[in-house]
Write a protein that holds these residues in place. Structure first.
Motif, PDB file in Angstrom:
ATOM      1  N   CYS A  26      73.067 -49.120-111.071  1.00 31.68           N
ATOM      2  CA  CYS A  26      72.852 -49.068-112.473  1.00 31.68           C
ATOM      3  C   CYS A  26      72.605 -47.902-113.085  1.00 31.68           C
ATOM      4  CB  CYS A  26      71.424 -50.001-113.016  1.00 31.68           C
ATOM      5  SG  CYS A  26      71.186 -50.099-114.519  1.00 31.68           S
ATOM      6  N   CYS A  65      63.060 -47.773-107.986  1.00 30.03           N
ATOM      7  CA  CYS A  65      61.899 -47.891-108.970  1.00 30.03           C
ATOM      8  C   CYS A  65      62.627 -47.621-110.530  1.00 30.03           C
ATOM      9  CB  CYS A  65      60.838 -47.109-108.529  1.00 30.03           C
ATOM     10  SG  CYS A  65      61.224 -45.341-108.677  1.00 30.03           S
ATOM     11  N   LEU A  87      60.824 -44.920-104.989  1.00 32.51           N
ATOM     12  CA  LEU A  87      62.124 -44.422-104.114  1.00 32.51           C
ATOM     13  C   LEU A  87      63.226 -44.996-105.032  1.00 32.51           C
ATOM     14  CD1 LEU A  87      63.297 -43.299-101.790  1.00 32.51           C
ATOM     15  CD2 LEU A  87      63.394 -45.575-100.829  1.00 32.51           C
ATOM     16  N   LEU A  89      67.434 -43.619-105.872  1.00 33.65           N
ATOM     17  CA  LEU A  89      68.751 -42.815-105.600  1.00 33.65           C
ATOM     18  C   LEU A  89      69.036 -41.922-106.763  1.00 33.65           C
ATOM     19  CD1 LEU A  89      71.756 -45.050-104.959  1.00 33.65           C
ATOM     20  CD2 LEU A  89      71.170 -43.360-103.435  1.00 33.65           C
ATOM     21  N   MET A  93      66.652 -41.294-113.065  1.00 34.79           N
ATOM     22  CA  MET A  93      65.781 -42.223-113.327  1.00 34.79           C
ATOM     23  C   MET A  93      64.391 -41.888-112.731  1.00 34.79           C
ATOM     24  SD  MET A  93      67.043 -45.319-113.828  1.00 34.79           S
ATOM     25  CE  MET A  93      68.748 -46.530-113.944  1.00 34.79           C
ATOM     26  N   ASP A 113      68.294 -42.434-100.717  1.00 40.45           N
ATOM     27  CA  ASP A 113      68.852 -43.791-100.469  1.00 40.45           C
ATOM     28  C   ASP A 113      67.966 -44.465 -99.624  1.00 40.45           C
ATOM     29  OD1 ASP A 113      70.106 -46.044 -99.105  1.00 40.45           O
ATOM     30  OD2 ASP A 113      72.073 -45.135 -99.701  1.00 40.45           O
ATOM     31  N   VAL A 114      67.319 -45.585-100.054  1.00 39.25           N
ATOM     32  CA  VAL A 114      66.235 -46.247 -99.093  1.00 39.25           C
ATOM     33  C   VAL A 114      66.990 -46.287 -97.529  1.00 39.25           C
ATOM     34  CG1 VAL A 114      67.153 -48.523 -99.828  1.00 39.25           C
ATOM     35  CG2 VAL A 114      64.864 -48.362 -98.779  1.00 39.25           C
ATOM     36  N   VAL A 130      62.839 -54.937-106.949  1.00 32.78           N
ATOM     37  CA  VAL A 130      63.088 -55.703-108.061  1.00 32.78           C
ATOM     38  C   VAL A 130      64.286 -55.437-108.787  1.00 32.78           C
ATOM     39  CG1 VAL A 130      61.894 -56.062-110.436  1.00 32.78           C
ATOM     40  CG2 VAL A 130      60.611 -55.525-108.549  1.00 32.78           C
ATOM     41  N   VAL A 132      67.408 -54.961-107.465  1.00 30.97           N
ATOM     42  CA  VAL A 132      67.914 -53.937-106.623  1.00 30.97           C
ATOM     43  C   VAL A 132      68.874 -54.391-105.636  1.00 30.97           C
ATOM     44  CG1 VAL A 132      67.403 -52.073-105.260  1.00 30.97           C
ATOM     45  CG2 VAL A 132      65.734 -52.423-106.763  1.00 30.97           C
TER      46      VAL A 132
HETATM   47  C1  SAM Z   1      68.501 -52.491-111.803  1.00 31.53           C
HETATM   48  S1  SAM Z   1      67.530 -51.232-111.332  1.00 31.53           S
HETATM   49  C2  SAM Z   1      65.962 -51.747-111.288  1.00 31.53           C
HETATM   50  C3  SAM Z   1      65.100 -50.808-111.466  1.00 31.53           C
HETATM   51  C4  SAM Z   1      63.465 -51.262-111.367  1.00 31.53           C
HETATM   52  N1  SAM Z   1      63.261 -51.972-110.134  1.00 31.53           N
HETATM   53  C5  SAM Z   1      63.201 -52.369-112.525  1.00 31.53           C
HETATM   54  O1  SAM Z   1      62.848 -53.377-112.245  1.00 31.53           O
HETATM   55  O2  SAM Z   1      63.036 -51.954-113.730  1.00 31.53           O
HETATM   56  C6  SAM Z   1      68.002 -50.631-109.847  1.00 31.53           C
HETATM   57  C7  SAM Z   1      67.901 -49.303-109.286  1.00 31.53           C
HETATM   58  O3  SAM Z   1      67.913 -49.428-107.984  1.00 31.53           O
HETATM   59  C8  SAM Z   1      68.523 -48.010-107.575  1.00 31.53           C
HETATM   60  N2  SAM Z   1      69.239 -47.859-106.203  1.00 31.53           N
HETATM   61  C9  SAM Z   1      70.401 -48.537-106.048  1.00 31.53           C
HETATM   62  N3  SAM Z   1      70.715 -48.625-104.856  1.00 31.53           N
HETATM   63  C10 SAM Z   1      69.718 -47.802-104.326  1.00 31.53           C
HETATM   64  C11 SAM Z   1      69.467 -47.265-102.617  1.00 31.53           C
HETATM   65  N4  SAM Z   1      70.324 -47.578-101.838  1.00 31.53           N
HETATM   66  N5  SAM Z   1      68.242 -46.657-102.493  1.00 31.53           N
HETATM   67  C12 SAM Z   1      67.331 -46.374-103.587  1.00 31.53           C
HETATM   68  N6  SAM Z   1      67.418 -46.842-104.893  1.00 31.53           N
HETATM   69  C13 SAM Z   1      68.716 -47.629-104.961  1.00 31.53           C
HETATM   70  C14 SAM Z   1      69.233 -47.554-108.698  1.00 31.53           C
HETATM   71  O4  SAM Z   1      69.446 -46.187-108.858  1.00 31.53           O
HETATM   72  C15 SAM Z   1      68.516 -48.096-109.856  1.00 31.53           C
HETATM   73  O5  SAM Z   1      67.492 -47.391-110.428  1.00 31.53           O
END
Ligand code: SAM
Length: 202
Positions: A26, A65, A87, A89, A93, A113-114, A130, A132
Motif C-alpha cells: 500500500c 504495521c 515491522l 517494508l 510508513m 521485508d518480513v 492486519v 497485509v
Molecule cells: C494495508 S497496510 C496495513 C497497515 C496496518 N497493519 C494497519 O492495519 O493499519 C499493509 C502494510 O504492510 C506492509 N507490507 C507489505 N508487504 C510487506 C512485507 N513483505 N514485509 C513487511 N511489510 C510489508 C506495507 O508496507 C503496508 O504498510
C-alpha cells in the motif's frame, strides 16, 4: 456519460484483479485509507487487540504495521512489562508510526521485508497481521518467518478488512495459516472485518 461510467467501473475491476495477481505494498500516499472512520468502526485497534487477546506483559510483533494504527494501542495495552515491534517494508510508513509512538518506551520499529528480516527466534507471544496478507509477495514464506519468531504456544492473529482490494476470504486465510504449520484457534468478527487466530504448536 453511461459509457464513461461503465469504462470507469471496468477499469476499477481490472485494477483490482491485477493487484490480486501482482501484490504491491500500500503506497504511503494512500495511508489515509488505513485510518478513517470506516476502518476504525469495523477494525479499530482496540477491537483487534481484543480479538487477538492482547494482555499486559506480552511481546507482540506487528507485521506490516504501516502507520502504527494498531502498533501504538498494542504498546499501550501490553504496558511497560511488555514490548511491541512494528515491522514494515516502507521507511516512510515507519516514520509516521514512530511519530505516533512518541513517548512510548516499549515499542520499536524495524524496516524490512518480513521474509528476509532476521527476527529473534521463539521470542514473541503474539504476531498481528492486519490487512497485509494480500500485499505479501511470498505469503507462505512470510508466515513461516512469523512461525519462527513466535514462542511455542504463541499466537498468530490475521485480520482482513473488506474494501481492501486484496482482501482474502476466511477459508483462504485458514488454509494459509495451517499450511505454514499453525493450528487453527478460532475466529471473530464479520464479513466486513474478520480475524482468524492460530496457535504455534508446543
Ligand atoms: C494495508 S497496510 C496495513 C497497515 C496496518 N497493519 C494497519 O492495519 O493499519 C499493509 C502494510 O504492510 C506492509 N507490507 C507489505 N508487504 C510487506 C512485507 N513483505 N514485509 C513487511 N511489510 C510489508 C506495507 O508496507 C503496508 O504498510
Amino acid at each position: 456519460m453511461k459509457r464513461l461510467l461503465t469504462a470507469a467501473v471496468l477499469a476499477g475491476v481490472a485494477g483490482v484483479l491485477w493487484l490480486r495477481r501482482n501484490p504491491v505494498p500500500c503506497p504511503v500516499w494512500l495511508a489515509f485509507v488505513l485510518e478513517n472512520p470506516y476502518v476504525e468502526r469495523v477494525a479499530g485497534g482496540a477491537a483487534l487487540l481484543d480479538r487477538a487477546g492482547v494482555r499486559t506483559g506480552m511481546r507482540v510483533l506487528d507485521v506490516g504495521c504501516g502507520t502504527g494504527r494498531v502498533t501504538v494501542p498494542a504498546a499501550r495495552r501490553v504496558g511497560p512489562a511488555g514490548e511491541v515491534v512494528g515491522l514494515d517494508l516502507q521507511p516512510e510508513m515507519l516514520r509516521r508510526a514512530r511519530r505516533k509512538a512518541r513517548g512510548l518506551s516499549n515499542v520499536r520499529f524495524v524496516a524490512g521485508d518480513v521474509v528476509e528480516t532476521p527476527l529473534e527466534e521463539g521470542y514473541f507471544d503474539l504476531a498481528l497481521v492486519v490487512g497485509v496478507l494480500g500485499e505479501l509477495r511470498d505469503r507462505e514464506g512470510a508466515l513461516r518467518a512469523v512461525h519462527r519468531a513466535l514462542r511455542p504456544g504463541g499466537l498468530l492473529s490475521i485480520t482482513e478488512v473488506f474494501g481492501d482490494p486484496d482482501y482474502r476470504g476466511r477459508r483462504a486465510v485458514r488454509e494459509l495459516g495451517e499450511s505454514a504449520g499453525f493450528r487453527y484457534a478460532g475466529e471473530a468478527g464479520s464479513f466486513l472485518s474478520f480475524t482468524v487466530n492460530f496457535k504455534k504448536p508446543i
